[in-house]
Design an enzyme around this catalytic site. Structure first.
Site, PDB file in Angstrom:
ATOM      1  N   ASN A  88       0.814  -1.214   0.000  1.00 18.82           N
ATOM      2  CA  ASN A  88       0.000   0.000   0.000  1.00 18.82           C
ATOM      3  C   ASN A  88       0.849   1.266   0.000  1.00 18.82           C
ATOM      4  O   ASN A  88       0.368   2.328  -0.388  1.00 18.82           O
ATOM      5  CB  ASN A  88      -0.910   0.021   1.227  1.00 18.82           C
ATOM      6  N   LYS A 107      -0.500 -17.166  -1.942  1.00 16.63           N
ATOM      7  CA  LYS A 107      -0.161 -15.751  -1.983  1.00 16.63           C
ATOM      8  C   LYS A 107      -0.707 -15.073  -3.244  1.00 16.63           C
ATOM      9  O   LYS A 107      -0.379 -15.481  -4.364  1.00 16.63           O
ATOM     10  CB  LYS A 107       1.360 -15.604  -1.899  1.00 16.63           C
TER      11      LYS A 107
END
Ligand code: ADP
Ligand code: MG
Length: 317
Positions: free
Chosen positions: A12, A129
């Protein structure tokens, strides 16, 4: 005495808003984050920066797939190396510029990093993942599945291609990273948790089967190998919560190792997002007896003063 901080930058910190992932957006986000790291350096920390690469790996893979008629395919180890170069470059330039602006006489350098894994790690049989963007096109999901990909919901955020995420056993470049840190260089390393490699009977390294290491695990391992004084994970949230996203949500200032284990068993941390972070920090705190911290990049300076973030501390503290 100088103190070593190993600080992970979450995905992020590069892609702050869904859909805003152009290089310009990523670079601007890195520049913002670099300011906070430069502040840490100005405050006297020896900083080692690590970063995630899940979205970027998927984007490069997709680009390679779409251009197969003209150019060669790209295996995942090479894609991992690409991301260490490109993200490392953005961090290196942005940190350098901040040091220059603040009059800090420091060098910064990104190190291409390999992480040793066990080729028999059961994780290779169970892709967990998420990589790349979120996919809402049913046809594309079917196409990926027919190619053998696992496509699943990623921590409640949408469908993504999934890849194996084996446990890193050793960071191959730790010795050179340590030398650079001792020289006062601000090192960027273990991008994406490191490029997964395996070792043969002669000691030769080669690419592991397709995989991406979890950057939180890779970073914790480096922090332990460097015997860092603190391990910090910067991500999208200022603190960790229990009962996250429910009416009983409670943001935590601190968890002891025992409390963290209890919350973990009670299912407060989502697999694929907060759980790997808590696991990585527990590993570090239990092994070193030092503290670990989770916060967002903007609160980093305040959190390091003990004013915010969630601290994970040994039981006796
Ligand atoms: P990064 O890209 O930094 O690795 P992730 O998205 O993988 O970040 O993980 C961070 C996210 O975990 C937060 O943005 C939040 O949405 C989610 N999350 C899951 N469980 C919790 C929790 N108990 N407390 C706080 N955040 C949580
Ligand atoms: Mg993550």
């Amino acid at each position: 005495m100088k103190k070593v901080a190993v600080v992970a930058v979450g995905g992020n910190a590069l892609i702050r808003e869904k859909g805003k992932h152009h290089i310009e957006h990523q670079f601007n986000a890195v520049r913002e984050t670099a300011k906070h790291f430069a502040k840490m350096v100005a405050d006297g920390w020896d900083v080692v920066v690590t970063h995630g690469n899940g979205p970027q790996v998927g984007f490069i893979l997709r680009r390679a797939e779409l251009s197969l008629k003209e150019v060669h395919p790209l295996p995942l180890d090479i894609i991992g190396a690409h991301t260490q170069g490109s993200i490392g470059y953005m961090l290196q330039q942005s940190l350098g510029n901040e040091f220059h602006r603040l009059g800090i006489d420091k060098q910064t350098c990104a190190v291409v990093t390999q992480s040793l894994v066990d080729k028999n790690d059961p994780a290779f049989q169970n892709p967990t993942k998420g990589i790349g963007g979120y996919i809402d096109d049913e046809e594309l999901i079917e196409e990926y599945r027919s190619q053998g990909w696992t496509v699943e919901d990623d921590a409640g955020r949408g469908f993504r291609r999934k890849i194996a995420s084996p446990k890193p056993l050793e960071i191959v470049e730790t010795k050179v990273i340590k030398r650079l840190v001792d020289e006062g260089v601000v090192v960027i390393a273990v991008g994406g948790g490191g490029i997964p490699v395996i070792k043969d009977a002669n000691g030769d390294l080669s690419a592991a089967p397709p995989a991406v290491i979890d950057k939180d695990r890779g970073t914790a391992l480096l922090a332990m190998e460097l015997n860092a004084d603190i391990f910090v994970i910067t991500t999208a949230v200022e603190k960790i919560a229990i009962n996250f996203n429910t009416p009983d949500e409670k943001w935590l200032d601190q968890m002891t190792v025992s409390e963290a284990k209890r919350y973990m068993a009670e299912g407060h941390f989502k697999p694929g997002s907060m759980l790997p972070k808590v696991e990585a920090m527990l590993d570090y705190v239990e092994t070193t007896g030092n503290k670990a911290l989770v916060t967002d990049p903007d609160h980093l300076p305040q959190a390091l003063k003990g004013e915010t973030g969630t601290w994970i501390v040994p039981d006796e503290a």
